[in-house]
Design a protein around this motif. Structure first.
Motif, PDB file in Angstrom:
ATOM      1  N   TYR A  18       0.837  -1.186   0.000  1.00  0.00           N
ATOM      2  CA  TYR A  18       0.000   0.000   0.000  1.00  0.00           C
ATOM      3  C   TYR A  18       0.877   1.243   0.000  1.00  0.00           C
ATOM      4  O   TYR A  18       1.702   1.429   0.897  1.00  0.00           O
ATOM      5  CB  TYR A  18      -0.924   0.006   1.217  1.00  0.00           C
ATOM      6  N   GLU A  19       0.719   2.055  -1.019  1.00  0.00           N
ATOM      7  CA  GLU A  19       1.472   3.295  -1.138  1.00  0.00           C
ATOM      8  C   GLU A  19       0.590   4.455  -0.721  1.00  0.00           C
ATOM      9  O   GLU A  19      -0.596   4.500  -1.050  1.00  0.00           O
ATOM     10  CB  GLU A  19       1.933   3.488  -2.585  1.00  0.00           C
ATOM     11  N   ILE A  20       1.147   5.385   0.011  1.00  0.00           N
ATOM     12  CA  ILE A  20       0.374   6.539   0.473  1.00  0.00           C
ATOM     13  C   ILE A  20      -0.053   7.391  -0.706  1.00  0.00           C
ATOM     14  O   ILE A  20       0.756   7.741  -1.570  1.00  0.00           O
ATOM     15  CB  ILE A  20       1.213   7.375   1.464  1.00  0.00           C
ATOM     16  N   ASP A  21      -1.319   7.728  -0.755  1.00  0.00           N
ATOM     17  CA  ASP A  21      -1.878   8.609  -1.781  1.00  0.00           C
ATOM     18  C   ASP A  21      -1.804  10.035  -1.265  1.00  0.00           C
ATOM     19  O   ASP A  21      -2.722  10.526  -0.602  1.00  0.00           O
ATOM     20  CB  ASP A  21      -3.324   8.198  -2.085  1.00  0.00           C
ATOM     21  N   HIS A  22      -0.699  10.720  -1.541  1.00  0.00           N
ATOM     22  CA  HIS A  22      -0.489  12.062  -0.995  1.00  0.00           C
ATOM     23  C   HIS A  22      -1.540  13.049  -1.490  1.00  0.00           C
ATOM     24  O   HIS A  22      -1.951  13.947  -0.761  1.00  0.00           O
ATOM     25  CB  HIS A  22       0.915  12.554  -1.361  1.00  0.00           C
ATOM     26  N   ALA A  23      -1.984  12.886  -2.733  1.00  0.00           N
ATOM     27  CA  ALA A  23      -2.986  13.799  -3.270  1.00  0.00           C
ATOM     28  C   ALA A  23      -4.276  13.742  -2.464  1.00  0.00           C
ATOM     29  O   ALA A  23      -4.966  14.752  -2.289  1.00  0.00           O
ATOM     30  CB  ALA A  23      -3.254  13.466  -4.739  1.00  0.00           C
ATOM     31  N   PHE A  24      -4.627  12.557  -1.948  1.00  0.00           N
ATOM     32  CA  PHE A  24      -5.841  12.396  -1.148  1.00  0.00           C
ATOM     33  C   PHE A  24      -5.791  13.264   0.101  1.00  0.00           C
ATOM     34  O   PHE A  24      -6.800  13.843   0.520  1.00  0.00           O
ATOM     35  CB  PHE A  24      -6.007  10.922  -0.760  1.00  0.00           C
ATOM     36  N   PHE A  25      -4.614  13.381   0.707  1.00  0.00           N
ATOM     37  CA  PHE A  25      -4.489  14.110   1.961  1.00  0.00           C
ATOM     38  C   PHE A  25      -4.303  15.619   1.780  1.00  0.00           C
ATOM     39  O   PHE A  25      -4.383  16.373   2.750  1.00  0.00           O
ATOM     40  CB  PHE A  25      -3.309  13.556   2.778  1.00  0.00           C
ATOM     41  N   ASP A  26      -4.048  16.064   0.543  1.00  0.00           N
ATOM     42  CA  ASP A  26      -3.784  17.482   0.328  1.00  0.00           C
ATOM     43  C   ASP A  26      -4.917  18.367   0.812  1.00  0.00           C
ATOM     44  O   ASP A  26      -4.694  19.416   1.442  1.00  0.00           O
ATOM     45  CB  ASP A  26      -3.517  17.742  -1.161  1.00  0.00           C
TER      46      ASP A  26
END
Length: 291
Positions: A276-284
């Motif tokens: 599982y890779e962190i979805d940085h765009a989701f947290f923006d």
């Protein structure tokens, strides 16, 4: 033509050309197709396209991979299909100049460095460009294993790989030293047509030259209708041109990157693993919410 900027991470300059390439190719392409397209489009000299990093990987392709990784984090590329780089709807309509590319890099470092410490070592921005993108670590590990095999062991495993990909009557001939040919196989194109194929397998870390491809072709004469040159390294542009030269026995070139993909697609020497890779765009959006 882009030039090296000391003190800055160089891969940011490939973000715009990478998006341009995918738009020109219909929205998706293989990684090496992207690097080759950018090099041709920008007329990059060999000192850029042929340089290597400490691992022995091609430095230019490594930087294009880093550009791709940041565009994935930015939501401009779709990361759902392994081995194919695909534009997202946002990527189709986004144009990136040098200033925007630099902004994307700095913002992503600002919000994500602490979350990516396990993948990116703390270093200067220049050093970052000489490391391995997170999704390439497994590939380099497999290449490392293949390069550590003894010569005959590598030839045997390449014979196994050919069988897994549809070849019949595969025979490894290294011990008989058959004029530089390491093995043969039969490739059936249809119930009525088949080809006798000879292969050469070399555990190179660096580049395979044009002369090596030419010598292999000479060994094929009268023995096979097609050749496959397999290496854990990579081929020079001149070697690729020699392999596709008209009027002679054609040779397929399989470099280290393609070799890894072939092992993975055949499911040999590797085990599936969910990551599982962190979805940085989701947290923006949530990072911008301040009470």
């Amino acid at each position: 033509m882009p030039t090296r900027k000391k003190g800055q991470t160089e891969f940011v300059q490939w973000m715009g050309p990478l998006l341009d390439c995918l738009r020109a190719l219909g929205g998706s392409a293989k990684p090496k197709e992207v690097s080759s397209w950018i090099a041709r489009k920008l007329g990059l000299p060999p000192e850029i396209t042929e340089a290597t990093i400490k691992s022995g990987a091609n430095r230019f392709h490594n930087q294009v991979q880093w550009a791709r990784q940041y565009l994935v984090w930015e939501g401009l590329l779709d990361d759902s299909k392994r081995g194919v780089w695909t534009l997202s709807p946002l990527g189709w309509k986004t144009q990136i100049n040098d200033g925007l590319a630099r902004t994307i890099f700095l913002e992503r470092v600002k919000v994500g460095r602490s979350m990516r410490d396990q993948s990116l070592p703390k270093a200067s921005t220049q050093e970052v460009a000489d490391t391995v993108p997170p999704d390439e670590v497994q590939e380099l590990s497999l290449l490392g294993v293949l390069r550590e095999l003894p010569p005959y062991g590598f030839e045997l495993i390449c014979g196994r790989l050919l069988r897994e990909h549809g070849f019949e009557d595969v025979e490894v001939t290294q011990r008989s030293r058959d004029g530089g040919i390491d093995g043969y196989g039969l490739l059936r194109l249809s119930p009525f047509v088949s080809l006798r194929v000879a292969f050469q397998a070399k555990r190179y870390k660096d580049v395979v030259s044009r002369s090596a491809v030419g010598e292999f072709r000479n060994a094929l004469l009268g023995r096979a209708e097609k050749g496959v040159f397999i290496t854990t390294g990579r081929f020079t542009a001149d070697a690729a041109a020699e392999a596709t030269r008209g009027g002679v026995v054609p040779i397929e070139l399989i470099d280290g990157e393609e070799l890894v993909e072939l092992f993975q697609s055949a499911g040999i020497g590797v085990k599936p693993k969910t990551v599982y890779e962190i979805d940085h765009a989701f947290f923006d959006e949530f990072r911008r919410q301040v009470a």
